[in-house]
Structure formats: structure tokens, C-alpha cells
Design a protein around this motif. Structure first.
Motif, PDB file in Angstrom:
ATOM      1  N   LYS A   1      -8.408 -38.608 -22.422  1.00 60.46           N
ATOM      2  CA  LYS A   1      -7.360 -38.165 -23.357  1.00 60.46           C
ATOM      3  C   LYS A   1      -7.921 -37.160 -24.371  1.00 60.46           C
ATOM      4  O   LYS A   1      -7.277 -36.159 -24.698  1.00 60.46           O
ATOM      5  CB  LYS A   1      -6.780 -39.386 -24.076  1.00 60.46           C
ATOM      6  N   LEU A   2      -9.134 -37.415 -24.844  1.00 58.13           N
ATOM      7  CA  LEU A   2      -9.750 -36.508 -25.818  1.00 58.13           C
ATOM      8  C   LEU A   2     -10.037 -35.144 -25.203  1.00 58.13           C
ATOM      9  O   LEU A   2      -9.844 -34.105 -25.854  1.00 58.13           O
ATOM     10  CB  LEU A   2     -11.044 -37.126 -26.360  1.00 58.13           C
ATOM     11  N   VAL A   3     -10.500 -35.131 -23.962  1.00 54.66           N
ATOM     12  CA  VAL A   3     -10.771 -33.859 -23.279  1.00 54.66           C
ATOM     13  C   VAL A   3      -9.468 -33.073 -23.107  1.00 54.66           C
ATOM     14  O   VAL A   3      -9.425 -31.853 -23.312  1.00 54.66           O
ATOM     15  CB  VAL A   3     -11.441 -34.114 -21.918  1.00 54.66           C
ATOM     16  N   GLU A   4      -8.392 -33.783 -22.731  1.00 53.05           N
ATOM     17  CA  GLU A   4      -7.092 -33.114 -22.584  1.00 53.05           C
ATOM     18  C   GLU A   4      -6.611 -32.559 -23.925  1.00 53.05           C
ATOM     19  O   GLU A   4      -6.013 -31.477 -23.988  1.00 53.05           O
ATOM     20  CB  GLU A   4      -6.070 -34.107 -22.023  1.00 53.05           C
ATOM     21  N   GLU A   5      -6.857 -33.303 -25.007  1.00 53.63           N
ATOM     22  CA  GLU A   5      -6.467 -32.826 -26.349  1.00 53.63           C
ATOM     23  C   GLU A   5      -7.211 -31.543 -26.710  1.00 53.63           C
ATOM     24  O   GLU A   5      -6.636 -30.626 -27.303  1.00 53.63           O
ATOM     25  CB  GLU A   5      -6.767 -33.906 -27.393  1.00 53.63           C
ATOM     26  N   MET A   6      -8.488 -31.484 -26.358  1.00 54.07           N
ATOM     27  CA  MET A   6      -9.263 -30.281 -26.659  1.00 54.07           C
ATOM     28  C   MET A   6      -8.641 -29.064 -25.978  1.00 54.07           C
ATOM     29  O   MET A   6      -8.544 -27.976 -26.562  1.00 54.07           O
ATOM     30  CB  MET A   6     -10.719 -30.455 -26.212  1.00 54.07           C
ATOM     31  N   ASP A   7      -8.198 -29.260 -24.732  1.00 49.87           N
ATOM     32  CA  ASP A   7      -7.534 -28.159 -24.024  1.00 49.87           C
ATOM     33  C   ASP A   7      -6.196 -27.823 -24.686  1.00 49.87           C
ATOM     34  O   ASP A   7      -5.844 -26.655 -24.864  1.00 49.87           O
ATOM     35  CB  ASP A   7      -7.308 -28.537 -22.556  1.00 49.87           C
ATOM     36  N   GLU A   8      -5.462 -28.882 -25.062  1.00 49.17           N
ATOM     37  CA  GLU A   8      -4.124 -28.685 -25.630  1.00 49.17           C
ATOM     38  C   GLU A   8      -4.185 -27.949 -26.969  1.00 49.17           C
ATOM     39  O   GLU A   8      -3.374 -27.071 -27.254  1.00 49.17           O
ATOM     40  CB  GLU A   8      -3.458 -30.054 -25.811  1.00 49.17           C
ATOM     41  N   TYR A   9      -5.168 -28.306 -27.812  1.00 51.54           N
ATOM     42  CA  TYR A   9      -5.267 -27.715 -29.152  1.00 51.54           C
ATOM     43  C   TYR A   9      -6.185 -26.502 -29.192  1.00 51.54           C
ATOM     44  O   TYR A   9      -6.422 -25.939 -30.270  1.00 51.54           O
ATOM     45  CB  TYR A   9      -5.763 -28.760 -30.161  1.00 51.54           C
ATOM     46  N   GLY A  10      -6.701 -26.095 -28.045  1.00 51.93           N
ATOM     47  CA  GLY A  10      -7.540 -24.900 -27.985  1.00 51.93           C
ATOM     48  C   GLY A  10      -8.894 -25.070 -28.634  1.00 51.93           C
ATOM     49  O   GLY A  10      -9.489 -24.106 -29.130  1.00 51.93           O
ATOM     50  N   VAL A  11      -9.425 -26.302 -28.629  1.00 51.65           N
ATOM     51  CA  VAL A  11     -10.761 -26.554 -29.182  1.00 51.65           C
ATOM     52  C   VAL A  11     -11.793 -26.216 -28.110  1.00 51.65           C
ATOM     53  O   VAL A  11     -11.733 -26.750 -27.001  1.00 51.65           O
ATOM     54  CB  VAL A  11     -10.912 -28.015 -29.645  1.00 51.65           C
ATOM     55  N   GLN A  12     -12.727 -25.354 -28.436  1.00 53.58           N
ATOM     56  CA  GLN A  12     -13.706 -24.874 -27.467  1.00 53.58           C
ATOM     57  C   GLN A  12     -14.692 -25.984 -27.094  1.00 53.58           C
ATOM     58  O   GLN A  12     -15.202 -26.693 -27.950  1.00 53.58           O
ATOM     59  CB  GLN A  12     -14.478 -23.685 -28.054  1.00 53.58           C
ATOM     60  N   LYS A  13     -14.951 -26.134 -25.807  1.00 59.22           N
ATOM     61  CA  LYS A  13     -15.980 -27.076 -25.351  1.00 59.22           C
ATOM     62  C   LYS A  13     -17.303 -26.331 -25.279  1.00 59.22           C
ATOM     63  O   LYS A  13     -17.373 -25.227 -24.756  1.00 59.22           O
ATOM     64  CB  LYS A  13     -15.643 -27.641 -23.970  1.00 59.22           C
TER      65      LYS A  13
END
Length: 1034
Positions: free
Chosen positions: A211-223
């Protein structure tokens, strides 16, 4: 990368089509060819004389060579070598450290943010104050309310550090993280997501990780590289190798170049999972990119390659370590020596020592100890003693070396020699190590020599040796195994006084033993202790406890345990509610009492036997046993192999190859005659079980008498196994005679003895109701409490034969054993419904007063099932509607009963609608449900649909069991599809399920009816072949 393409074949089942890694675009690396196992052959003398000559040569070298001190001559550490580091004989995970230090070494994400020297002190103070607010115990206000009252600004770097300080309280960390998401003007950054990912991964909450990884994609947080490394690390720790490799590949796709830490994480994961060939591919990539590993990882991959048998790779890695000056050459050679000894490759270890001599390299003291350990592990204790004699001349023998020899004897179950060496060691002035004491104590507990084990522990304390957590846990388990519960608690509590902090593993051992001893209140008490100690309760522990509670019928307690389990799970949704859901102090009634006497303990579960074998050895022997039915050929191959047999290896082989009973039993006899080998009582019990499962009762008794002749301890477990095997086959008269013989010999029947005998007497084959009544009464008089499985079988049998009054008396007596009224009545009502006595069941239901609602919940499925069997559909549906009105959703039992009824009435559409409704209600179909669908489709003439259901089970689970196979092939033969039934016989054999005589007979008669006599003869041949495989025919 080549390694990922290899994974496709290794993990094709684990990876779905959408997860297939696309490697066609990966760049082709023109790296230099590095020699691997395919290019180098293992120099392994096949001749025993040559092996002996090599050992003698090395013994002479060790006796004549000069020994140098085991330390770096210059006094400084080589690159990447840490102070006090040891080349461990086993792969040891890094020590648990403080959060920042541990993460910095492993992933590098929990190091303090660099905020600049100017405001560093203020920031640290702010972080400390916020952390205190978050962690404060306050039942009146929630965490979110306390955070709202903060007077500080919302800075991501500050809250990143707050999250890190909540590392051991993942629930609080998640609440803070979610609260921040709702605050205006605050946005989570890559570091805060990385920290939360790390915390969720440590808690093994992979749903939250996703869920956290999906949130990073959703909110545009760079991995970044750290994000991917965290994912790789935690998937690897959880043995989710497919996901770890996928994360590594996705990291490269996202444009992040893997660094040395990322490579180290994936290599560590692969080595831990035993996938050495893939780990070597990544290692070669690192070397090609001029990256250097941490010294522990070099050792880890070297040990992994040694275990997989790739001797050339061990040499290759050792050469790299010397080339890069990772360690001194002597230390590298020591790592290689230990790797060879770990894998049981003694010849290579000896050749390495000869090579050192030829290069005029001095031998370190550690080499001697390593070789002694390797020889003992390989079962060559006589050779190990020769090396010890050399060490004595050089004054190099200490308590650790003696402990290795003792460990070797214990591994061979030589209960005479191990104490002799222990006594000799003490007389020579050597002080035994804590591990030696612990191993002896565990062995004595396994032999039920309780007093001696306690005396040995007291002796250890008297010598001033401080016990460690392993020793204390062993004593706790030993006390529980003898039903000394108060002593177990005192011992467990003593950890705190001795400065030892219990781990989740020590709690797990305690709980598992208490489950065996039927101590419900103590189990709950330990769970609360874990919560109070802020130790996360693993799902595995909850599974043990809930399974135990279900068997005991402790429904109220199960509900509380489920709440506890839910409260300890990181579910983001539940944190939207008040702070009360964070509190896990769930009160469980303390008046729950269970029988505490004469509990049975399987000590092997708590005191795991020393593992003196490799999985490769097990697979190799199993391949030899299954390769032929000609014992002379099998024996020839066994004699050619260099595998050293130990009791633990033999036990593992017996458990893995029980379908080849004939060959396995001959192996058991052959191994028992080998010099220096002695079976254990446990291995005899397993051999007896294999003979009985193959219906070879003559050989089963022969093994029993052989066991007695050779003075092995015969316990109630041995008798119980024979009684159970006679009873399962319907030979209840022989089971009773065996029971009488047991008592005449002075043996006391255990609870399991009574249980399996009564279950056999209540079965349809060889049923003896009067004897069952008599022995049940004897069991109660002996003070044993019947479990739920036994009660269901016993009462069910009485109801089937019309002895309802005896069944009622039994039901009423259950409350004396702390069975609740609803549970007692539910067992009786189910038995009546299964016996077709629905009216009596309904009348009994009306007798219950205040607890009728609970009873409705427990018996709704049985009542509906009973009504449907009588053809009373309207009443059954009315009952279902009444349950729904009371807020009780139909159970899977109700749905399955309706499916069976609709198929019986040829109402296929209603049956399929019911199945779909069941799935939409959130139920997963069980084997019983799927079997009902298969039988139903066959009865309405739709065999293709039946096969589709069957194949769905084989692909997605639950996998078909013996009953499913038997039912399906019977249905196929009834409708003239006996050839398909024959196919199921073959599938059963391939799946390790032994078809019964009735299965073979059904298919044989079916094929003959259809005029397929040649195929019928093949079925008879299959039956004869299976009989020869499973039964020792002389």
C-alpha cells in the motif's frame, strides 16, 4: 540478467504472468569468463583407501607443523573487517543493534538526517519531546489528539526521526504517519516513506508495504535506491525471493543504479533461501563493476556455495577476497576450510590444508578446531579424536573443543560416550561451555531424564557459568514437559533477574509447550507478557494458539485471541478510530481451567535435534531409494556414496520416503548394522509407523521386538502408534489386544493412547461400541480430558447406533472438564443431525435457556444440513432466514449443505447460484465444498464441469486429498468413465497419496464392465507394484 531468467524456472508457480521479468532488453555484458563449477571438477577420491591415506597425511602435517597465533600480526584490521568478528561455523545474522546503527549497516535509511550543525541540538530536543508525547500512555486522549496540541512546525526531517524512534512500536508509527498525511501544508517525502516502509517490513506487514509503495506512485513521491533496497531486504528476510528479485529489476527500470548495499541485500536474500547459483550471478556482476562486499557477505556466499556443492566457486570467492585484501590470506583460508566442513566436503578441507603446507603457510589454531568440528559433523569422530590428540600435545584443547566432540556423540545418539567425554573434560580441568551444558540438558530432557537435566543445570550455576537465553529456554521447556508449570514460570521470570531479555523465540517455545500441556490460562498469560514487553506476536504463534483453542472448544477465548491478533496487525483502516484500538490489553477470564495432569509432550518439537545433515544428502538418498526396487542395486549405490548417516538424517529420510516403505525399511536395517551407528527410539517409532501404514503388521511387530531386544526405551508413544495403525485398518480386536499387552507390561496409557483406541472402536470398520464405552470410562477415571475430536467421534458413534442416553450422559459430564454448556450441547446436536435424528436435535435446542443464541450460532449449519438430508427444504430455508434476522450470516457449512441438496434435486442453477453467493460473502471454498461440486456435476451428467473444478483445486488449492480422489474416481466408474478413474489412480501415486485396495478394486471392476481388460490388468499391476513398494516382502 542471467540470474533472473533462471528464476523463471525456479519460481514459475510463484510469479504470475504479469510478473514475468522482461530481460530481452537487458544489455549483454562482455565480462571476462570466470571459472565456475561447470569448468572445474571436484577432486573427490572415490576410493576409501585414498581418502584414508589423505587423512593420515594431513594428520602428520598437523602434528609436525608450526602453529601461529590466531590474530593479525600487525595488530590492525584489514579493510571491511570489523573488530571481534569471527568466521562462524554457521551463517550468523548481524547482531541486533540500535535502530540507527542497524539500519545504517543494512539499508542506510535510519541514519539521522543531516540538519546542519547550527540547529542540531534544538532539532534533537524537539524530536525527543514529540516522541515522548506520541509514546505517552494516556487513556483519555488519543495519539492524534495529543499531536494536534503540538506547538512545533511540521517538518518532514523532524518527523522522520520521530518515526525512527517509534521503530519498535509500529502501530504508533503508522498512526503518526497517517495523521501527518491529513495535515495541510505537510507532504511526506522519500525519507519518511522509506522509514515507514522499513518499519512495516520489519513487522512483516507486506500488505501495508504494498500500500505504501502504491501511495508513493499515487502522490508522485520519488523512489530512490534506498527505497528499493528496503523492499529487497525485507522480501528477502521473509523468503519472498520472487518479490525481492522483481524489486531489484524494477529498481533498474526506474533508472536507479544498484549500489553495493543493494547488491548485498539481494545476495544475502538469495543465500538465505539457498539459491546459490543465482546469488553467484549477482556476485559476478558486482566483481565486474569493481564493487566490494562486506566481509560477512563474502563468508555468507562462500558458505552458500559450499552447501550447494560448488567447490570451484568457493575457491573463486576466496581468491577474490585475497586479491582485494579483504582479510589476511590465512583468515581467508580459514573461511574456505569452514565452508568445506559445513558442506561435509572433508576431502576438500583436507586437500586445502595440504595446499597450505605446500605453500609454506603456517597453520592457525582455528584450523584444528574447524577440522575437528567438520569431522564430527560428518560422523568421523574417530578421525576427529586423532586431531584432538595432536592438539593436546600443543596445549590447544579447551572446553570448546571437548564440546564439539560431545556434540558429535550426541548427534549420533551415543548416550554413553558423550557423558564419558564430559566427565573426562571436567577431570582434565577444562571448563565446559554454556552451549555444551545446554546441549546435554536438552538431550537429557529428550530422554525423559528430568532429574539429571536439572542437576546438570545446577552444576553449571555452581561453577559460576552464567546461563544464556538458550539454556534458560531449554529449562523452561523441560519443566513444562514434565508438567512442572510453576517451576517453568519461575525459571522464565528468572531471566529478568539475570539481565536476560526474552525474545519472541523464547516466548514461542514456552507457548508451544504449554499448548502441548493443555494449559489455556498459562498460554493467555504468556501472550499478555509478550504484549507488556512490547514484543510483536508473530502470526505463527497466533496460529498455534487458535488451533489449540479450537481443539479444546474454547470459543470465548478464541474470540479474545482473534481481537488480540487484529490489534497487533498494522491495518491502516483501524487507526481512523479512537486510541482504544491501539491498546492490546485484552482481558481474558481467569477462571478458565483445563486439566493439568499427565500431559503429553513431544520434546522433539521444543528441543530440536542437532541438524547433522544437509537437504542435499536427504534428496540424494531419496533418489537412490526410489530409483529401483532391486535392493542389491540400491545397496550398491548407498555403499558408493560418501554420505555419513546420523540418526537425524535417517529420521528425515524415513519421513520423506514413506511411500517407498520396502526400500526405506531395508535401508533402516542396513544402516543399523553400520559401524559406529546406533538408531534412536524415535527412528524405531517412525519405522514401526511406516511398516504399519503399509499394512505390514508382521514386520511392524518384528521391529518392536527388535527394539526391545536392543534395549531401546519403549514408551507409551510406541504402543500408541501400533494401536492406532491396527485401529485405522479396522483390526480393532488386535488393537485391543495390543492395549491389554501394553498395560500388562507395566506401561501407562497416555491420553493419545486412549484417544486413538476409542476413535478406532467407534469407526465403521471393526466398530465395538461396548468396548469404546468401557475404555472411555477408564480414560476419565485415569484423569485425562477428552479433546473435541474424540468427543465428536464418540458421541457421533453412540447416536448412530441408537444409544442416545449414553451420548446424553457423556454430554452432561463435559461441563466437569470446563466445556461450556453451548459447546457441549452443540457437539451432541451435531451428532444427532449426522445420525438423522433431527427432531431430537431440535427438541434439545429448545432446552437451552439464556445461551440459546450462542448455541444457534454453533449448530445452525448442522440443523440446516440435517433438515436438508430429510428433504425438508422449506424448514431449512426458514432456519437460514431466522439466522440472518439475528445477525448470524450463513456459514460455509450451510452453503455447502444447500449446494449438495440442490444437486441432489437436479437444480443445477440454484446450486451454482448458491456457490457464487458463498464466494461473494467472503468465504473461500473448502475441500468439502469443492468435493460437493464435483459429486454434484457428476450426478447430473456434467463430467467436464467436474474435471474443471478438480483442476481448479490442483492449481489454486485447496489440493485434493484422499477422500476427494476416492469420491471422484468412484463417480467416474459409475458412469462408464473408468479409464479416467485409472488416470486418477496414477495422479494419486504421483502426488504421494497411496490409493486404497477399494480404489484399485473400483477401477478394476469398472474397466472390466466396460470391456477394457488390458487396462484392468495394468491396474492390477499398479496395485501389486505399490504393495511391493510399501511392504517388506522377504
Amino acid at each position: 540478467m542471467r540470474s533472473l531468467s533462471k528464476l523463471r524456472s525456479l519460481d514459475s508457480i510463484l510469479l504470475s504472468q504479469s510478473h514475468v521479468l522482461h530481460l530481452s532488453n537487458a544489455p549483454k555484458l562482455s565480462r571476462p569468463l570466470r571459472t565456475t563449477q561447470q569448468q572445474l571438477s571436484n577432486k573427490k577420491p572415490s576410493d576409501t583407501d585414498a581418502s584414508r591415506a589423505l587423512f593420515n597425511e594431513i594428520a602428520e602435517i598437523l602434528g609436525a607443523d608450526t602453529v601461529i597465533p590466531d590474530q593479525c600480526p600487525s595488530g590492525f584490521l584489514f579493510p571491511l573487517e570489523t573488530p571481534h568478528s569471527e568466521v562462524g561455523f554457521k551463517d550468523q545474522p548481524p547482531c541486533t543493534k540500535g535502530i540507527c546503527e542497524n539500519a545504517a549497516q543494512n539499508v542506510g535509511i535510519l541514519e539521522d538526517a543531516q540538519l546542519g550543525d547550527k540547529g542540531e541540538e534544538d532539532v534533537s530536543r524537539v524530536v525527543g519531546e514529540i516522541t515522548e508525547i506520541v509514546r505517552a500512555e494516556n487513556g483519555s486522549t488519543s495519539v492524534e489528539e495529543r499531536l494536534e496540541n503540538l506547538s512545533y512546525g511540521l517538518r518532514s526531517e523532524v518527523f522522520d526521526m520521530v518515526l525512527k524512534r517509534c521503530f519498535k512500536m509500529p502501530q504508533l508509527a503508522l498512526r503518526v504517519f497517517n495523521w501527518l498525511k491529513l495535515k495541510d501544508g505537510f507532504s511526506h517525502t522519500t525519507p519518511t516513506y522509506n522509514t515507514m516502509l522499513y518499519i512495516a517490513g520489519e513487522a512483516k506487514e507486506f500488505g501495508l508495504v504494498k500500500k505504501l509503495v502504491e501511495e508513493m506512485d499515487e502522490y508522485g513521491v520519488q523512489k530512490d535506491v534506498k527505497t528499493w533496497t528496503i523492499l529487497i531486504t525485507h522480501y528477502g528476510k521473509a523468503k519472498k525471493i520472487s518479490e525481492a528479485l522483481l524489486a531489484f529489476e524494477n529498481m533498474k527500470r526506474c533508472g536507479c543504479e544498484p549500489d553495493a548495499v543493494s547488491y548485498g541485500a539481494i545476495i544475502r536474500s538469495l543465500c538465505s533461501a539457498g539459491k546459490g547459483d543465482i546469488a553467484l550471478e549477482f556476485y559476478n556482476d558486482m566483481v565486474w563493476k569493481d564493487m566490494v562486499l562486506d566481509v560477512r557477505l563474502y563468508k555468507m556466499i562462500m558458505n552458500c556455495m559450499a552447501r550447494s556443492g560448488d567447490v570451484a566457486a568457493v575457491s573463486l570467492i576466496g581468491n577474490d577476497m585475497m586479491r582485494l585484501s579483504v582479510m589476511p590470506e590465512n583468515s581467508v583460508r580459514g573461511c574456505m576450510l569452514k565452508s568445506f566442513c559445513i558442506s561435509g566436503r572433508i576431502e576438500e578441507a583436507l586437500e586445502l590444508i595440504r595446499d597450505l603446507k605446500n605453500k609454506d603457510l603456517a597453520l592457525e589454531p582455528g584450523y584444528y578446531e574447524t577440522l575437528v568440528r567438520g569431522l564430527c559433523k560428518a560422523g568421523r569422530i574417530t578421525d576427529a579424536l586423532e586431531i584432538v590428540e595432536v592438539m593436546k600435545k600443543r596445549d590447544m584443547v579447551d572446553g570448546k573443543v571437548h564440546g564439539i566432540i560431545i556434540n558429535g556423540y550426541l548427534g549420533r545418539n551415543d548416550v554413553d560416550r558423550a557423558p564419558e567425554v564430559f566427565q573426562s573434560m571436567k577431570e582434565s580441568g577444562c571448563v565446559p561451555t554454556i552451549s555444551t551444558y545446554t546441549e546435554l540438558i536438552q538431550h537429557l530432557f529428550r530422554l525423559s531424564r528430568y532429574e539429571e537435566a536439572c542437576m546438570l543445570y545446577d552444576e553449571m550455576l555452581g561453577k559460576g557459568i552464567k546461563p544464556d537465553i538458550v539454556a534458560v529456554t531449554a529449562m523452561v521447556a523441560g519443566h513444562v514437559s514434565q508438567n512442572r508449570i510453576s517451576k517453568a514460570w519461575n525459571m522464565f521470570k528468572s531471566m529478568e533477574c539475570q539481565g536476560i531479555k526474552p525474545t519472541w523465540k523464547s516466548y514461542a517455545v514456552f507457548i508451544k509447550e504449554l499448548c502441548k500441556a493443555s494449559r489455556t490460562d498459562d498460554i493467555v498469560k504468556v501472550l499478555h507478557e509478550m504484549q507488556a514487553s512490547k514484543i510483536k506476536i508473530q502470526d505463527e504463534i497466533f496460529h498455534w494458539v487458535i488451533t489449540y483453542m479450537e481443539n479444546k472448544g474454547e470459543l470465548t477465548v478464541i474470540e479474545k485471541i482473534q481481537q488480540m491478533r487484529k490489534a497487533s496487525t498494522l491495518d491502516p483502516e483501524k487507526f481512523k478510530e479512537s486510541d482504544k484500538q491501539v491498546s492490546m490489553g485484552i482481558k481474558v477470564e481467569e477462571d478458565v481451567k483445563v486439566d493439568q495432569s499427565k500431559s503429553e509432550i513431544d520434546c522433539s518439537l521444543i528441543h530440536p535435534q542437532l541438524k547433522t545433515y544437509s537437504e542435499e544428502d536427504v534428496h540424494k538418498i531419496c533418489r537412490i531409494l526410489s530409483s529401483s526396487m532391486d535392493w542389491s542395486l540400491i545397496q550398491e549405490n548407498l555403499e558408493k556414496s560418501t554420505i555419513q548417516f546420523t540418526p537425524e538424517l535417517v529420521m528425515e529420510i524415513l519421513q520423506n520416503c514413506n511411500m517407498h516403505g520396502s526400500s526405506v525399511l531395508k535401508l533402516f536395517s542396513w544402516v543399523g548394522k553400520q559401524t559406529g551407528y546406533r538408531h534412536t527410539a524415535e527412528s524405531y517409532n517412525m519405522a514401526i509407523k511406516i511398516a504399519g501404514c503399509g499394512k505390514d503388521f508382521k514386520h511392524m511387530r518384528s521391529l518392536f521386538f527388535e527394539m526391545r531386544r536392543n534395549s531401546y526405551p519403549i514408551t507409551s508413544e510406541t504402543w500408541t502408534i501400533m494401536i492406532m495403525l491396527y485401529g485405522r485398518t479396522g483390526l480393532t480386536e488386535m488393537a485391543i489386544n495390543c492395549f491389554k499387552e501394553m498395560k500388562a507390561g507395566g506401561y501407562s496409557p497416555s491420553r493419545s493412547t486412549y484417544k486413538y483406541l476409542i476413535i478406532a472402536l467407534c469407526g465403521r470398520k471393526g466398530r465395538k461400541v461396548d468396548d469404546a464405552l468401557k475404555i472411555y470410562g477408564e480414560m476419565i477415571s485415569a484423569g485425562y480430558v477428552p479433546d473435541k475430536e474424540l468427543i465428536e467421534t464418540y458421541i457421533g458413534c453412540l447416536c448412530e447406533v441408537g444409544r442416545v442416553l449414553e451420548a446424553r450422559r457423556c454430554t452432561d459430564s463435559l461441563q466437569n472438564f470446563d466445556y461450556t454448556v453451548p459447546l457441549s450441547f452443540s457437539l451432541f446436536i451435531r451428532a444427532l443431525c449426522r445420525a438423522g435424528r433431527v427432531e431430537e436435535a431440535l427438541a434439545l435446542l429448545e432446552e437451552v435457556g439464556e445461551e440459546k443464541s450462542i448455541l444457534d450460532q454453533l449448530t445452525g449449519g448442522s440443523i440446516v444440513h440435517g433438515l436438508l438430508r430429510k428433504g425438508r427444504l422449506e424448514e431449512a430455508l426458514t432456519k437460514v432466514d431466522a439466522m440472518k434476522q439475528k445477525g448470524l450470516a450463513p456459514t460455509i457449512h450451510v452453503y455447502t449443505s444447500l449446494i449438495v441438496h440442490f444437486f441432489k434435486e437436479k437444480q443445477v442453477e440454484k446450486a451454482t447460484e448458491t456457490f457464487e453467493e458463498m464466494q461473494h460473502s467472503g468465504y473461500e471454498p473448502t475441500i468439502v465444498t469443492y468435493s460437493a461440486l464435483i459429486r454434484g456435476y457428476m450426478n447430473v451428467g456434467r463430467p467436464i464441469d467436474a474435471w474443471n473444478i478438480f483442476y481448479r483445486m490442483k492449481v489454486k488449492g485447496p489440493f485434493p486429498d484422499f477422500k476427494t480422489y476416492s469420491m471422484f474416481l468412484t463417480c467416474l466408474c459409475k458412469v462408464g468413465r473408468s479409464e479416467e478413474g485409472m488416470k486418477l489412480i496414477s495422479e494419486m501415486l504421483d502426488s504421494g497419496i497411496a490409493p486404497s485396495t477399494i480404489n484399485f478394486r473400483t477401477v478394476f471392476y469398472g474397466l472390466n464392465r466396460e470391456g477394457k481388460r488390458d487396462l484392468a490388468r495394468i491396474v492390477l499391476q499398479q496395485k501389486s507394484e505399490l504393495r511391493r513398494k510399501r511392504k517388506l516382502i522377504t
